[in-house]
Scaffold this active site. Structure first.
Site, PDB file in Angstrom:
ATOM      1  N   ASP A   1      -6.387  -0.069   3.774  1.00  0.00           N
ATOM      2  CA  ASP A   1      -5.026   0.435   3.590  1.00  0.00           C
ATOM      3  C   ASP A   1      -4.792   1.713   4.389  1.00  0.00           C
ATOM      4  O   ASP A   1      -3.818   1.841   5.141  1.00  0.00           O
ATOM      5  CB  ASP A   1      -4.749   0.686   2.108  1.00  0.00           C
ATOM      6  CG  ASP A   1      -4.869  -0.580   1.281  1.00  0.00           C
ATOM      7  OD1 ASP A   1      -4.972  -1.667   1.881  1.00  0.00           O
ATOM      8  OD2 ASP A   1      -4.884  -0.481   0.042  1.00  0.00           O
TER       9      ASP A   1
ATOM     10  N   SER B   1       0.786  -1.226   0.000  1.00  0.00           N
ATOM     11  CA  SER B   1       0.000   0.000   0.000  1.00  0.00           C
ATOM     12  C   SER B   1       0.819   1.277   0.000  1.00  0.00           C
ATOM     13  O   SER B   1       0.656   2.167   0.826  1.00  0.00           O
ATOM     14  CB  SER B   1      -0.957   0.004   1.180  1.00  0.00           C
ATOM     15  OG  SER B   1      -2.219   0.373   0.737  1.00  0.00           O
TER      16      SER B   1
END
Length: 384
Positions: free
Chosen positions: A169, A123
């Site tokens: 995320d 991420s």
């Protein structure tokens, strides 16, 4: 951070006034459960993105990426549409999302660096969105609850980039706690508790080097499959709003009303929510071996039911079953390429990783990369 500040000063001829950092993340268990309002076990990592800026007059913004020395420039009045495959979209998107909330970001000069691997499943995009957002908050006096900052980042992905991702995320990057995993509920959008990784164990990240681009992948199709299955299940079970509300027993009873594909997608998500809660129970009992077995089960479900794995990821997980010291392994993140995570004893972590890489190269000819990950704290910002 001090190095970034010095590079900023050398490039712009002035000091930044604020600096922020936001970490990458690892999804430990709970694959594709966040947008189904389910449960996820995740953690922030020590690899992070640093973002420093100084406000300027006018509308013109400049951003220097000190990793490759690239520069992006744009005017605040001309950022409504994303430019394909441009990293500055993740920063412009934050400004656009804040504008939707009636919040103004002024012009700025900025510099950034990152140790989060790109297109790997850790991420890097959420780390950049969060670091930029936290820097804007300090520089321009923006006050938002932390969960809303996660929604800003998700809005960048959903609305600006066209990826119908969930909140995992950004949430992990913001709420991460050093040395602990976080158990998150994505219906109430809160961290339910922290769960320590027992002492003596480490997480090895092995990058398959097969880069994933989720915007161009079947990610959005998977979300549609999940929503279609949930809609049909709600016809049988009135309390069902998303797949999070379905038990494995209910899913089996309802199997005839679903297509085979919808059934398998739902089986993955319902199974993952179950595995997340089982993982917490096993960790409380200090059953690390049982925790690791859940990783293998999760990956098999990704491979068979959700079909978001790849041959490269599958082989890395197979290696984990034969290399001494491997307690569990699975793909982590959206899938379709990127990384596998491996649960190992800390004492032999490096030797384990080297053996996995050697096996992977023998099969694929590819030099993979590994990181022995430490679990880090969430995002932060400061005035300089």
């Amino acid at each position: 951070m001090q190095k970034l500040i010095e590079k900023f000063e050398k490039f712009y001829g002035k000091k930044p006034t604020v600096a922020a950092q936001a970490p990458g993340r690892l999804e430990i268990l709970g694959n594709h459960t966040d947008y189904n309002q389910g449960f996820v076990l995740s953690c922030a990592v020590e690899q992070n993105t640093k973002f420093a800026l100084a406000p300027v007059d006018g509308k013109h913004c400049r951003i220097k990426d000190f990793r490759d020395n690239s520069v992006r420039e744009f005017d605040l009045g001309n950022i409504a549409t994303a430019i394909p495959r441009d990293w500055s979209n993740y920063i412009k998107g934050v400004i656009v999302e804040l504008e939707k909330r009636g919040i103004r970001v002024g012009a700025f000069d900025a510099g950034m660096e990152s140790t989060v691997p790109l297109s790997a499943g850790m991420s890097s995009s959420a780390a950049l969105e969060t670091a930029a957002g936290f820097a804007f908050a300090e520089a321009f006096g923006i006050e938002l609850p932390k969960a809303d900052w996660a929604r800003v980042g998700q809005g960048v992905e959903n609305n600006y980039m066209g990826l119908k991702s969930g909140l995992l995320d950004q949430f992990s990057s913001i709420f991460g706690k050093k040395d602990s995993m976080i158990l998150s509920d994505f219906r109430s959008v809160e961290v339910l508790r922290t769960v320590a990784l027992p002492a003596g164990y480490s997480i090895v990240v092995v990058n398959s080097m097969a880069k994933h681009n989720l915007v161009d992948s079947e990610y959005n199709v998977r979300r549609q499959d999940c929503e279609s299955a949930a809609h049909k299940l709600a016809g049988m079970y009135p309390d069902v709003r998303t797949l999070r509300d379905v038990s494995l027993e209910q899913l089996e009873v309802a199997r005839p009303v679903l297509t085979e594909r919808e059934y398998r997608r739902a089986l993955h998500v319902v199974g993952e929510c179950t595995r997340v809660m089982e993982a917490v129970r096993l960790l409380e009992a200090n059953d690390v071996a049982g925790f690791g077995r859940l990783w293998f089960e999760s990956h098999e479900s990704s491979r068979v039911n959700f079909e978001n794995s790849t041959e490269e990821l599958d082989y890395l997980v197979e290696l984990a079953k034969s290399v001494p010291g491997g307690l569990g392994a699975r793909l982590s993140g959206g899938g379709f390429g990127g990384i596998t995570i491996h649960l190992v004893k800390s004492e032999g972590a490096e030797e384990y990783a080297k053996r996995v890489l050697a096996g992977y190269k023998a099969r694929t000819g590819v030099d993979a990369e590994f990181i022995i990950c430490a679990i880090g704290d969430g995002a932060s910002a400061q005035k300089l």
